[in-house]
Design a protein around this motif. Structure first.
Motif, PDB file in Angstrom:
ATOM      1  N   PHE A 156     -16.718  39.446 -72.267  1.00 29.45           N
ATOM      2  CA  PHE A 156     -15.032  39.008 -71.703  1.00 29.45           C
ATOM      3  C   PHE A 156     -15.960  37.718 -70.645  1.00 29.45           C
ATOM      4  CE2 PHE A 156     -12.296  37.322 -69.303  1.00 29.45           C
ATOM      5  CZ  PHE A 156     -11.610  36.825 -69.498  1.00 29.45           C
ATOM      6  N   LEU A 157     -15.685  36.183 -71.050  1.00 29.38           N
ATOM      7  CA  LEU A 157     -15.985  35.772 -69.792  1.00 29.38           C
ATOM      8  C   LEU A 157     -14.421  34.366 -69.650  1.00 29.38           C
ATOM      9  CD1 LEU A 157     -16.903  32.316 -71.092  1.00 29.38           C
ATOM     10  CD2 LEU A 157     -17.877  33.368 -72.744  1.00 29.38           C
ATOM     11  N   TYR A 158     -14.818  33.427 -68.632  1.00 26.41           N
ATOM     12  CA  TYR A 158     -13.205  32.937 -68.037  1.00 26.41           C
ATOM     13  C   TYR A 158     -14.445  31.728 -67.607  1.00 26.41           C
ATOM     14  CZ  TYR A 158      -9.253  31.401 -66.003  1.00 26.41           C
ATOM     15  OH  TYR A 158      -8.095  31.392 -65.174  1.00 26.41           O
ATOM     16  N   ARG A 178     -12.181  24.600 -68.271  1.00 30.42           N
ATOM     17  CA  ARG A 178     -11.322  25.400 -66.978  1.00 30.42           C
ATOM     18  C   ARG A 178     -10.244  26.658 -67.666  1.00 30.42           C
ATOM     19  NH1 ARG A 178      -9.243  23.557 -61.367  1.00 30.42           N
ATOM     20  NH2 ARG A 178      -9.198  25.563 -60.471  1.00 30.42           N
ATOM     21  N   ASP A 180      -9.927  28.489 -69.833  1.00 32.14           N
ATOM     22  CA  ASP A 180     -10.272  29.347 -70.869  1.00 32.14           C
ATOM     23  C   ASP A 180     -11.423  30.455 -71.455  1.00 32.14           C
ATOM     24  OD1 ASP A 180      -8.489  27.032 -72.269  1.00 32.14           O
ATOM     25  OD2 ASP A 180      -9.913  26.018 -73.176  1.00 32.14           O
ATOM     26  N   SER A 181     -11.148  31.014 -71.842  1.00 31.11           N
ATOM     27  CA  SER A 181     -11.915  32.416 -71.962  1.00 31.11           C
ATOM     28  C   SER A 181     -11.948  33.445 -73.416  1.00 31.11           C
ATOM     29  CB  SER A 181     -10.427  34.027 -71.326  1.00 31.11           C
ATOM     30  OG  SER A 181      -9.461  33.977 -71.928  1.00 31.11           O
ATOM     31  N   TYR A 183     -13.346  36.740 -75.454  1.00 27.59           N
ATOM     32  CA  TYR A 183     -13.614  38.118 -75.273  1.00 27.59           C
ATOM     33  C   TYR A 183     -14.491  38.238 -76.888  1.00 27.59           C
ATOM     34  CZ  TYR A 183     -12.751  42.742 -74.979  1.00 27.59           C
ATOM     35  OH  TYR A 183     -13.087  44.136 -74.509  1.00 27.59           O
ATOM     36  N   ILE A 202     -18.973  30.032 -65.067  1.00 25.17           N
ATOM     37  CA  ILE A 202     -18.293  30.729 -65.264  1.00 25.17           C
ATOM     38  C   ILE A 202     -17.738  32.035 -65.071  1.00 25.17           C
ATOM     39  CG2 ILE A 202     -18.534  30.076 -68.137  1.00 25.17           C
ATOM     40  CD1 ILE A 202     -20.128  31.967 -68.501  1.00 25.17           C
ATOM     41  N   TRP A 204     -18.480  36.330 -65.362  1.00 27.21           N
ATOM     42  CA  TRP A 204     -18.839  36.608 -67.013  1.00 27.21           C
ATOM     43  C   TRP A 204     -17.764  38.482 -66.743  1.00 27.21           C
ATOM     44  CZ3 TRP A 204     -22.964  34.122 -68.725  1.00 27.21           C
ATOM     45  CH2 TRP A 204     -23.094  33.901 -70.076  1.00 27.21           C
TER      46      TRP A 204
END
Length: 209
Positions: A156-158, A178, A180-181, A183, A202, A204
């Motif tokens: 998962f990244l944001y 900024r 957004d994410s 998976y 980000i 992670w």
């Protein structure tokens, strides 16, 4: 100073200044403390340092050779990052719950690479089921990588700042700003590049099982 006259297997707690120790429900506190310590993969010395107790004192507590004072119990709870009630409440399952790790800003462990500058978080916990880290994205094009990145687990990244482009072998590239994410299955080839003027950052989180 710890009371060494307690009966093994039955804990008596005494506050400083009180004439009589308050009796609590019998509990094998030594086994409970040892269980919590081993769940964190701490040695006696590490656990004693966390609690602010002498190693010999902690050893005696674990082996039911002394009944600790209330102050010592407070130190144990603080050192184990649990409440006093949790210390006296055996878990309902075989697994000890209530693990916690705090990482203050800038205290993560640096792990720079050619394409990312990682800051590993929650490094005090071993045998984690997730790997959290903050990353500064230095890469600007796919060619900055040595092919696709692939590994086991899900990820998962944001996006914390800037704009990134998420590249994957089965999907069209997508831009994330900024907030957004994404998976995704980490076994799928993937790379992240920064498309903003400054390096993007980000968060992670990668599963480890």
């Amino acid at each position: 100073m710890e009371n060494t006259t307690g009966t093994p297997g039955v804990l008596k707690l005494a506050r400083s200044g009180e004439d009589e120790a308050s009796q609590v429900e019998p509990l094998d506190l030594g086994a409970r403390v040892r269980e919590l310590r081993k769940a964190r993969n701490w040695t006696l010395e590490q656990a004693a340092r966390q609690a602010g107790l002498a190693r010999s004192t902690l050893s005696k507590i674990e082996n039911d050779q002394m009944s600790p004072t209330y102050e010592a119990v407070q130190k144990l709870a603080r050192g184990l990052d649990i409440s006093i009630p949790q210390l006296f409440t055996p878990p309902k399952t075989d697994k000890v719950m209530g693990r916690r790790a705090i990482t203050h800003a800038g205290e993560g462990r640096a792990h720079p690479t050619a394409t990312y500058e990682h800051e590993m978080l929650a490094t005090s916990l071993s045998q984690k089921r997730m790997l959290p880290y903050r990353a500064t994205v230095r890469a600007r094009r796919f060619e900055d990588f040595e092919g696709w990145v692939r590994h086991d687990g899900e990820e998962f990244l944001y996006v914390l700042s800037g704009v990134v482009e998420f590249l994957s072998e089965f999907y069209e590239p997508v831009r994330l700003k900024r907030g957004d994410s994404a998976y995704y299955d980490a076994a799928m080839g993937h790379n992240v590049i920064s498309v903003s003027e400054d390096d993007a950052t980000i968060l992670w989180v990668t599963t480890l099982d």
